[in-house]
Motif scaffolding. Structure first.
Motif, PDB file in Angstrom:
ATOM      1  N   ASN A   1       4.812   2.268   6.523  1.00  0.00           N
ATOM      2  CA  ASN A   1       3.732   2.807   5.707  1.00  0.00           C
ATOM      3  C   ASN A   1       2.371   2.574   6.363  1.00  0.00           C
ATOM      4  OD1 ASN A   1       1.800   2.287   3.005  1.00  0.00           O
ATOM      5  ND2 ASN A   1       3.151   4.070   2.945  1.00  0.00           N
TER       6      ASN A   1
ATOM      7  N   GLY B   1       8.168   9.799   3.703  1.00  0.00           N
ATOM      8  CA  GLY B   1       7.803   8.424   3.369  1.00  0.00           C
ATOM      9  C   GLY B   1       7.231   8.304   1.967  1.00  0.00           C
ATOM     10  N   TYR B   2       6.430   9.278   1.586  1.00  0.00           N
ATOM     11  CA  TYR B   2       5.852   9.224   0.243  1.00  0.00           C
ATOM     12  C   TYR B   2       6.801   9.731  -0.825  1.00  0.00           C
ATOM     13  CZ  TYR B   2       1.706   6.898   1.541  1.00  0.00           C
ATOM     14  OH  TYR B   2       0.856   5.914   1.955  1.00  0.00           O
TER      15      TYR B   2
ATOM     16  N   LEU C   1       8.584   6.421  -1.399  1.00  0.00           N
ATOM     17  CA  LEU C   1       7.777   5.465  -2.158  1.00  0.00           C
ATOM     18  C   LEU C   1       7.640   5.900  -3.614  1.00  0.00           C
ATOM     19  CD1 LEU C   1       6.175   2.854  -2.125  1.00  0.00           C
ATOM     20  CD2 LEU C   1       4.171   4.195  -1.393  1.00  0.00           C
TER      21      LEU C   1
END
Length: 174
Positions: free
Chosen positions: A55, A158-159, A162
């Motif tokens: 991140n 990645g988001y 998350l």
């Protein structure tokens, strides 16, 4: 529904601060400054450290501009219905140069800038088809080189990840 809460302040130790090290300075690696998301993630220190290394790359070292990163990740977290991350990134998007109207445009999928629109299209295509269409990939290539297009895909993914974690853990806003 909250499933996991931030680690209680009396359980913060050097191991927790080390887990947060890739993203937070030693001065900010505390229950107040870390916020609910990082305070919750440190319940699993090795995973937190590994994820935050990735991140931190996306946030600080990516080849994408801050503006493109924010357009991409905000559209991604919108798809995941993650208010926590959306709300957190509104201010970051403004700092990256997005206007309030452009932030609203991320929600509606309508941005005037050609590259911004292509980024929205790439997020939507990944959401619907788990890939980016050849035409979109080629159009992105008129603005972004290969490392930037790779960073774009990993920023979106990645988001997504998350946002899924925030939603599944029931992390509450500060």
């Amino acid at each position: 529904m909250t499933r996991l809460t931030p680690l209680p302040p009396d359980e913060w130790d050097d191991g927790v601060r080390d887990a947060l090290g890739p993203l937070l300075s030693a001065e900010r690696a505390n229950p107040r400054d870390a916020g609910n998301i990082l305070g919750t993630l440190v319940r699993h220190r090795p995973l937190t450290r590994a994820y935050l290394e990735f991140n931190a790359y996306l946030l600080r070292d990516s080849t994408l501009s801050a503006r493109i990163r924010e357009v991409a990740l905000m559209r991604a977290v919108l798809w995941r219905r993650c208010d926590y991350l959306w709300d957190h990134h509104v201010e970051l998007a403004a700092r990256a140069g997005l206007t309030a109207a452009e932030i609203d445009g991320i929600k509606t999928g309508a941005l005037d800038d050609e590259l911004d629109s292509l980024v929205l299209r790439a997020v939507d295509e990944l959401e619907h088809d788990s890939t980016i269409a050849d035409a979109t990939w080629a159009a992105l290539g008129r603005h972004l080189d290969d490392p930037q297009r790779m960073d774009l895909v990993f920023t979106i993914g990645g988001y997504h990840l998350l946002a899924l974690a925030v939603n599944a853990f029931g992390i509450e806003a500060e």
